[in-house]
Design an enzyme around this catalytic site. Sequence first.
Site, short mmCIF file in Angstrom:
data_model
loop_
_atom_site.label_atom_id
_atom_site.label_comp_id
_atom_site.label_asym_id
_atom_site.label_seq_id
_atom_site.Cartn_x
_atom_site.Cartn_y
_atom_site.Cartn_z
N ASP A 167 -22.92 -5.98 -7.28
CA ASP A 167 -22.81 -8.19 -7.52
C ASP A 167 -23.02 -8.72 -6.57
OD1 ASP A 167 -22.80 -10.21 -9.25
OD2 ASP A 167 -22.11 -9.15 -10.82
N ASP A 168 -22.48 -9.57 -6.03
CA ASP A 168 -23.12 -10.67 -4.88
C ASP A 168 -21.79 -10.21 -3.96
OD1 ASP A 168 -24.50 -11.89 -6.58
OD2 ASP A 168 -23.20 -13.54 -7.00
#
Length: 360
Positions: A167-168
Amino acid sequence: MAGQVAGLFPFLFISIEAVFELSTLQFSDDTSYWRQNSYYIAFQNHRAGFILSGDNIHVDGYNSGGINGNGDVWYDEDKGKSTEGRPMPFVLWNITDSSVDNFFVKQPQFWAINIMNGTNLSFENITSSAVSNNAPAGSNWVQNADGFNTMDAHNITLKNFLYQGGDDCVAIKPRSFDITIDGITCEGGNGIAIGSLGQYLEDNSVENVTINNAKMVRSGFPMRWCVYIKTWMGDLVPQTSYESEGQPRGGGWGKVRNLLFSNFELVGVERGPYITQDNGGNAENKGTSKMEISDITFRGFTGTLSSTIAPGYYQAAIGAVCDAYDPSEISTRPEHSAPFPIPSIFKGYPRLHISIQKKT
Ligand SMILES: *[C@@H]1O[C@H](CO)[C@@H](O)[C@H](O)[C@H]1NC(C)=O
Ligand SMILES: *[C@@H]1O[C@H](CO)[C@@H](O)[C@H](O)[C@H]1NC(C)=O
Ligand SMILES: *[C@@H]1O[C@H](CO)[C@@H](O)[C@H](O)[C@H]1NC(C)=O
Ligand SMILES: *[C@@H]1O[C@H](CO)[C@@H](O)[C@H](O)[C@H]1NC(C)=O
Ligand SMILES: *[C@@H]1O[C@H](CO)[C@@H](O)[C@H](O)[C@H]1NC(C)=O
Ligand SMILES: *[C@@H]1O[C@H](CO)[C@@H](O)[C@H](O)[C@H]1NC(C)=O
């Protein structure tokens, strides 16, 4: 400090100056316990499992200490989705003049490191690794296992950071100011997010962010965006995910300005820098974003794109401020491991000034 975080003191409040020497703090694998007993975070209806709060807190892992969130039990349970109650293993909340060095957070149950209401914080030599041992090949079971997040944050520095996950790598969230990041490697995931911004009816500004010397590498997970700015639509729109607690979201306002992204090396990244202002809404809300974006600089991007996603996939940034986005420019981007620098992919915004400069 060592051993299991069992839940007797998931919340640690420190108001005196303290120096921590940490070996490994491992969360227990009792997911139903944690789902019931974690600390509520209003933003997106999330939870914290461990919080540091106070002034002059200095955490040093001496390159061997850190937090093990025992994430596999959560990744196995959720299998790529994200359900309510997954605790963040390392939240720095209402904290000033503090530092974290030579420290890891591995197997986080949710976002690994999350700063909320933090001022004058420095982080150096940090590793955040979210890798599922049980996910079938090619599936990403570690969504929402972000690396380093900031919100209501002032004067934060992060130096020498390694993220592995889906993810981020870094997410700069509402009301983050004076954020300086130097030397990061993101292996897999979305890269660097500025956002989401504008999800709540409040000022969501982000100002003065510098990210220098970043390497974005496709590894076990696809490497999607390298840098993206994501704002919500300007209307309140009904939402279904648990993150909105049954409430309509969107409509937030603010300025996103003076962001510099420089010296990025991309290895097999799917897409170049990207701005979308249409998050969380429907076709009829497109272009309503109240977030004003200006003074964004992407400088010195080199490397390769894998472009497994058609260039046309880019969402047009057609918010109130960002008009005249021209997606046809995107198709001129080099594809399939073609070299950067990328051409100027954004043009014609009346009030959006983005310069993409060649590395000299
Ligand atoms: C941080 O401060 C806010 C408001 O001052 C408060 O609502 C919140 O509970 C605090 N968080 C913690 C973990 O103490
Ligand atoms: C941050 O602190 C301010 C002022 O005390 C408070 O209004 C706000 O709710 C806090 N935010 C969080 C996320 O704790
Ligand atoms: C920012 O925080 C650092 C500590 O991390 C401190 O030394 C510095 O003075 C702060 N800068 C400002 C402008 O407050
Ligand atoms: C941040 O650091 C600066 C410079 O040392 C100091 O003046 C300021 O009071 C600090 N802010 C907080 C909230 O501690
Ligand atoms: C970070 O790591 C480098 C290289 O090992 C070291 O020189 C530096 O002192 C470390 N930083 C801190 C704050 O310990
Ligand atoms: C951002 O930086 C500019 C220029 O240094 C400064 O004038 C402004 O006050 C900063 N904004 C915030 C919110 O810190």
